[in-house]
Scaffold this active site. Structure first.
Site, PDB file in Angstrom:
ATOM      1  N   HIS A   1      85.492  46.335  -5.385  1.00  0.00           N
ATOM      2  CA  HIS A   1      84.262  47.289  -4.338  1.00  0.00           C
ATOM      3  C   HIS A   1      84.634  48.443  -5.438  1.00  0.00           C
ATOM      4  O   HIS A   1      83.979  49.335  -4.841  1.00  0.00           O
ATOM      5  CB  HIS A   1      85.175  46.940  -3.180  1.00  0.00           C
TER       6      HIS A   1
ATOM      7  N   ARG B   1      81.972  56.594  10.564  1.00  0.00           N
ATOM      8  CA  ARG B   1      80.649  56.435  10.773  1.00  0.00           C
ATOM      9  C   ARG B   1      80.746  54.664  11.571  1.00  0.00           C
ATOM     10  O   ARG B   1      79.545  55.170  13.162  1.00  0.00           O
ATOM     11  CB  ARG B   1      80.294  55.269   9.272  1.00  0.00           C
TER      12      ARG B   1
END
Length: 720
Positions: free
Chosen positions: A459, A588
């Site tokens: 990632h 978030r």
């Protein structure tokens, strides 16, 4: 004593930090995030077409939620898994709760489209009509379009003893059609609405009208394409009488499990997995209320769905298709004000004499997208592809998007004789097919393509350029919190960093040896690398902050991340809070930590920002007794990121960038009074109290760039 007070008193004296009562449920927290996105669709402070985009995002997010989260839970329940979640619930309990919540949000979003959004669009001159609302001339027009562009690609599929029930592909929109033969016998058929065709078909209307402010504007009119098909079905069934047509939409399980240890060829295995995803079990069957029971029964029985999988909504099915319409309508007065991304003068071609490498040698460069242009990233790789002194390029690619200039630069580099090695992560969810295609193309050009590591998803976002200079080798490095995707770089908030720091360069070389070879290197000089040393070092940094607090020195943690679900990290933060460390968490999406509990987390504040740009960067700030440290990178605080992914956090040590990140970026997030929501200890997200001096962090950062541009024009020499 109220229930809330009793809960508070219980939690405030909890000694066991593993107590499930101290944590929010992961799946329900993710569902809460979808509600915050829906709030942006309903926020009249946002331009109307942008609100339509947010409504579309709600639809696509819910699609993924069903395909992955609910799909995974159903598999756990089916397999008899009884492992408890972080908050002490069984898979069955969670499945019931999230299915109820997701269905309720889906119905509410559809209802909002019909009752509020479509009337507001109509009042603004954008008409989304039902077929029955069309005038005779409009019906003639759409019929002509139907015959010319839609009819040739439709394939009616009968269902009877000689025609088995057809496969209904994932996320497809279909019509369940009932017809009668000349003897009056009822038959059933399925007609699929072709995906390449626009969901909203434009129709003629009054070309111009005078608006309430006296200006002349164009009127846009559209009709749902499935209604046009339904109105013209007789052309597909000549000699039969079309009785009715009922739309339905299917969502299938997309939670692929790749048995890598048994796979001789990961690329081939992933290709098979992508194909199998289309055939996954049905998780959701969406229909309208007017579908008769006997038609619904046919669908349920033939697709192996359960009655609990049926979701009844009003209006058109599939909100995600609204994105194309919202983006394609030329009504800029109903969209966000456009802006030109900023390019620092030091990185502009005209001020660096066309030598990108000289600009990076001179100093490190921090770029903040989308406020700063993504062009320097592309120019960096294009320069590397053409420069005769560049020997090799190594990169990780996670999501690059279509028509990628990054991939074009890599292929050009190979054509020019550079050694190019690229790790293409095939397991990037929902980008597998795209990445498989790019991997095939790069291989044909002679690029060394690695598909990832067994058991790990790569990632991290890294580009390494190796260049020969005056008889020795120099490493140029770009590290990022976001993907090498030039399209999403315009709407995702991310941070990138260019450097020739020798220690970072050596660490990146060691990391690529780990990715491409058999390196077992465990010690990195500056980078924090998961799953090698990131968790261990992060734990040490939090403990260091606790020691600073106990010794009376400055202690402060500010973490900006997309998700916080790792139980060990949450316990560490609880311990830091109990020691008195002030902690601000900008999370978030998913957050399993409960803030504000006396004696446990009263020193922790959690803020979620949902706004114009998708908050995507990860910033980790440590007060460190006044000797501040900041790390950026790709890793969220989730078990998958810390244990099962190759992630990288990198330090920012340049004073001007530390001050920018701490005093402008993080401080603006903490002071946002427009888009911020604060998580309460009860698990709810609340807007802050109104203040006189309102601040939106994203508007603030756009204004900062405007100020910088004026400064460059006035005093360009001060930048060198």
């Amino acid at each position: 004593m109220s229930e809330e007070t009793a809960t508070e008193n219980t939690l405030s004296h909890v000694a066991d930090l593993k107590d499930p009562a101290l944590y929010n449920n992961r799946e329900l927290s993710l569902l809460d995030f979808q509600y915050r996105v829906f709030e942006e669709a309903k926020d009249e402070a946002n331009p109307l077409l942008e609100r339509l985009k947010f409504l579309s995002i709600v639809g696509s997010n819910l699609d993924e939620f069903y395909m992955v989260r609910i799909g995974g839970l159903k598999k756990q329940v089916a397999s008899g898994t009884t492992d408890l979640s972080i908050d002490g619930q069984t898979p069955t309990e969670i499945l019931l709760a999230v299915r109820e919540g997701a269905n309720a949000l889906m119905k509410e979003a559809h209802e909002y489209l019909l009752s509020t959004m479509i009337p507001e669009l109509s009042a603004a001159g954008i008409q989304i009509l039902n077929y029955s609302d069309l005038t005779d001339s409009q019906k003639e027009e759409v019929t002509r379009k139907y015959k010319r562009t839609i009819f040739p690609v439709l394939t009616p599929l009968a269902v009877d003893p000689s025609h088995p029930f057809p496969h209904i592909s994932n996320l497809s929109l279909n019509l369940a059609v009932t017809v009668k033969d000349e003897l009056g016998g009822e038959r059933f058929a399925r007609v699929k609405v072709p995906r390449p065709i626009d969901r909203l078909m434009s129709v003629i209307s009054e070309p111009w009208t005078t608006s309430v402010d006296g200006s002349i504007r164009r009127i846009f009119s559209f009709v749902w394409v499935e209604e046009v098909i339904a109105a013209n079905l007789q052309s597909l069934f000549p000699g039969m009488k079309v009785e009715a047509a009922y739309p339905f939409r299917v969502t299938r399980n997309a939670d692929m499990t790749i048995q890598e240890l048994e796979a001789d060829d990961l690329l081939e295995t992933m290709e098979q997995g992508v194909r199998q995803r289309r055939l996954g079990s049905v998780l959701r069957l969406t229909v309208n209320a007017d579908m008769p029971d006997h038609v619904l029964k046919i669908l349920i029985e033939n697709m192996g769905a359960g009655e609990e999988d049926v979701v009844v909504v009003n209006g058109p099915l599939g909100l995600e298709s609204l994105m194309d319409a919202a983006s394609g309508i030329d009504r800029f007065d109903l969209k966000y004000s456009p802006f030109i991304p900023f390019t620092p003068l030091r990185l502009k071609p005209e001020t660096r004499d066309g030598d990108f490498f000289k600009a990076v040698r001179t100093q490190n460069h921090l770029v903040h997208h989308p406020y700063d242009s993504f062009s320097p990233v592309i120019e960096f790789l294009e320069a590397a592809a053409s420069d005769p002194n560049v020997l090799a390029i190594k990169m990780t690619l996670y999501r690059v998007g279509p028509q990628s200039p990054i991939v074009s630069a890599l292929m050009k580099a190979r054509e020019n004789g550079k050694q190019v090695a690229v790790l293409v992560e095939l397991k990037a969810r929902f980008d597998e097919a795209s990445n498989i295609g790019w991997a095939r193309i790069l291989e044909r050009e002679g690029v060394h393509v690695i598909y990832g590591l067994i058991g790990l998803k790569t990632h991290s976002k890294i580009a390494l350029v190796i260049r020969k200079e005056a008889g020795y080798i120099r490493r140029y490095v770009h590290l990022s919190t976001g993907n090498y995707n030039s399209i999403t770089a315009h709407v995702y908030e991310d941070l990138g960093f260019f450097t020739v720091d020798p220690k970072i360069g050596e660490d990146v070389s060691d990391l690529f040896n780990f990715l491409t070879g058999y390196s077992e290197k465990r010690n990195y000089q500056k980078l924090l690398v998961a799953p090698i040393n990131l968790r261990k070092r992060f734990t040490e940094l939090i403990h260091r902050e606790i020691e600073h607090q106990k010794s009376g020195r400055e202690a402060y943690l500010i973490f900006k991340t997309n998700a916080l679900t790792d139980e060990k990290m949450i316990r560490l933060l609880y311990e830091a809070s109990q020691a008195g460390v002030k902690i601000d968490l900008l999370v978030r999406g998913i957050c399993c930590l409960k803030p504000g509990i006396p004696g446990l987390s009263e020193n922790i504040r959690i803020i979620s920002i949902v706004s114009r740009f998708l908050e995507h960067s990860r910033i980790y700030y440590f007060g460190n007794g006044g000797n501040e440290e900041i790390y950026l990178g790709s890793a969220d605080l989730m078990p998958r990121n810390l244990n099962r992914r190759v992630e990288v956090l990198f330090p920012i040590q340049d004073r001007e960038y530390v001050r920018y990140l701490r005093d402008i970026v993080l401080e603006s997030y903490l002071r946002d009074s427009v888009k911020a929501r604060y998580l309460t200890k009860e698990g709810n997200y609340m807007r802050p109290e109104p203040v006189d001096n309102t601040l939106s962090v994203q508007e603030k950062l756009l204004n900062v760039r405007a100020d910088w541009l004026e400064e460059e024009k006035a005093h360009p020499w001060e930048l060198f």
